[in-house]
Design a protein around this motif. Sequence first.
Motif, PDB file in Angstrom:
ATOM      1  N   LYS A 191       0.833  -1.204   0.000  1.00  0.00           N
ATOM      2  CA  LYS A 191       0.000   0.000   0.000  1.00  0.00           C
ATOM      3  C   LYS A 191       0.870   1.258   0.000  1.00  0.00           C
ATOM      4  N   VAL A 195       1.619   3.900  -3.265  1.00  0.00           N
ATOM      5  CA  VAL A 195       1.470   5.356  -3.192  1.00  0.00           C
ATOM      6  C   VAL A 195       2.734   6.051  -3.699  1.00  0.00           C
ATOM      7  N   ILE A 236      -9.093  -0.582  -1.509  1.00  0.00           N
ATOM      8  CA  ILE A 236      -8.254   0.513  -1.011  1.00  0.00           C
ATOM      9  C   ILE A 236      -7.331   1.020  -2.109  1.00  0.00           C
ATOM     10  N   PHE A 237      -6.676   0.098  -2.821  1.00  0.00           N
ATOM     11  CA  PHE A 237      -5.771   0.485  -3.907  1.00  0.00           C
ATOM     12  C   PHE A 237      -6.515   1.294  -4.974  1.00  0.00           C
ATOM     13  N   VAL A 240      -7.468   4.824  -3.596  1.00  0.00           N
ATOM     14  CA  VAL A 240      -6.255   5.633  -3.430  1.00  0.00           C
ATOM     15  C   VAL A 240      -5.766   6.139  -4.787  1.00  0.00           C
ATOM     16  N   THR A 379      -5.299   6.347   2.143  1.00  0.00           N
ATOM     17  CA  THR A 379      -5.109   4.947   2.528  1.00  0.00           C
ATOM     18  C   THR A 379      -5.566   4.707   3.957  1.00  0.00           C
ATOM     19  N   TYR A 380      -5.098   5.562   4.854  1.00  0.00           N
ATOM     20  CA  TYR A 380      -5.461   5.429   6.269  1.00  0.00           C
ATOM     21  C   TYR A 380      -6.954   5.666   6.495  1.00  0.00           C
ATOM     22  N   GLN A 383      -9.267   2.958   4.977  1.00  0.00           N
ATOM     23  CA  GLN A 383      -9.170   1.692   5.703  1.00  0.00           C
ATOM     24  C   GLN A 383     -10.005   1.739   6.982  1.00  0.00           C
TER      25      GLN A 383
END
Length: 455
Positions: A191, A195, A236-237, A240, A379-380, A383
């Motif tokens: 992850k 980024v 998530i990917f 992001v 990302t944070y 999640q």
Amino acid sequence: MKEIFFELSKYIFAFLLMYYTYASYRGSTIHNENKRRYIYKLQNFIMFTFHFMGYLILYLQEENIDYAILYLEQFVFLFVIIAIYDNVYPKASRLLINNMCMLMSIGFIMLARLSYDKCVKQFMIAVAGTIIAFFIPWLLKKVRSFRRFAWLYCIVGLALLVSVLLGSRIFGANLVLTIGVVSVQPAEFVKIIFVMFIASMFNKSTDFKQIVITTVVAGAHVLILVASNDLGAALIFFVVYLMMLYEATKKTMYLLGGLVAGSVSACVAYELFSHVRTRVLIWLDPWTYIDDQGYQITQSLFSIGMGSWFGVGLCSGMPYKIPVAEKDFMFSAITEEFGVVFSVCIILICLNCLMLMMNIASMCKTNFYRLVAVGLAVTYGFQVFLTVGGVMKLIPLTGVTLPFVSYGGSSMISSIILFAIINGMYIMRQDEGESNEADKKTGKVKINEKEKNRK
């Protein structure tokens, strides 16, 4: 006497975290340095008080000296983190550090309540991750060529994800790569690498050709995760990348196109993969499948409902009725024993972390670091949303952990590294600000000297 203390502790825990949360938002809005330092100390006092009370209850319940020893070790660990950052990196964001330590404290206490052995293991991994992370702000300051390694990030990230396909299958997904006695979840670290790759590519150019190349490689990351059945990480990917693309180009057309493509992909995945259909079905109606596929989410909802406003009290609930509560459903277990008020404060602390990260991103003058900060913040934040939303049946379950709180060594280390990178960029920005101020003063001195010479 113990029963009275246990009963009062429910309200004390809620009050402490409410006041801590208020201090977090207050600290992010005031500019007076003396007042900010007072808030930092207040947060530390609340955190250590909460940590002490939690382990005191665990010790009184279990009457095992091991809990007292573990408490002292964790106290030293948290104290050292704060002391080192305060002295070695005085320009770091203390609010981010305090929030990280507070979330770890909550996770340690709840994990010790569920499984002492797992808490010890998690604590040891947190120590190792923190030692590694201490060097990251220094490394970011010394090495200015991270933006040049786009294809290295790509190769490493894809290689790690492909290796997972050969790894162990856990709960129907290829998540773990086992080397000897060590098990690692590579997606947690990819992850961050992902980024860095996207930021490097868009730092070079945002023309159409570059966007197409970057999109194809980003899609390869997502497809490998889908093939591994790691749908939470794949989502998530995707999000992001979409947000970083929008941040780099400022074109709403790309954002809307990505949302449409994501919606179509979700429909295709629903038709092609049985486990996706299962998760959607138990999200829509878990009660029909309460005896099998829906058992986990229904027990989660029962736990949240049992908690009410202030919880049933630490060690007084039944969080172990939720299968694998220490990982995907830690938020539900916490809500049952600490209450809804406490859990809402956890969400607000996580939101405060996201706001601080986005603020740091807006302060970055270098395009690469700004994109990295945005990517890591998304990302944070996303999640946290997936974890909390999944256990509350707001969205289908995705199987991701709550950073710093849930059990998982890879998640813990990657989260610590993520916060260290953000803090490293904040320190760099502070140094840039001081340099600019110094240049302005020097410029004024030179102007004054020229005026004197003219006279």
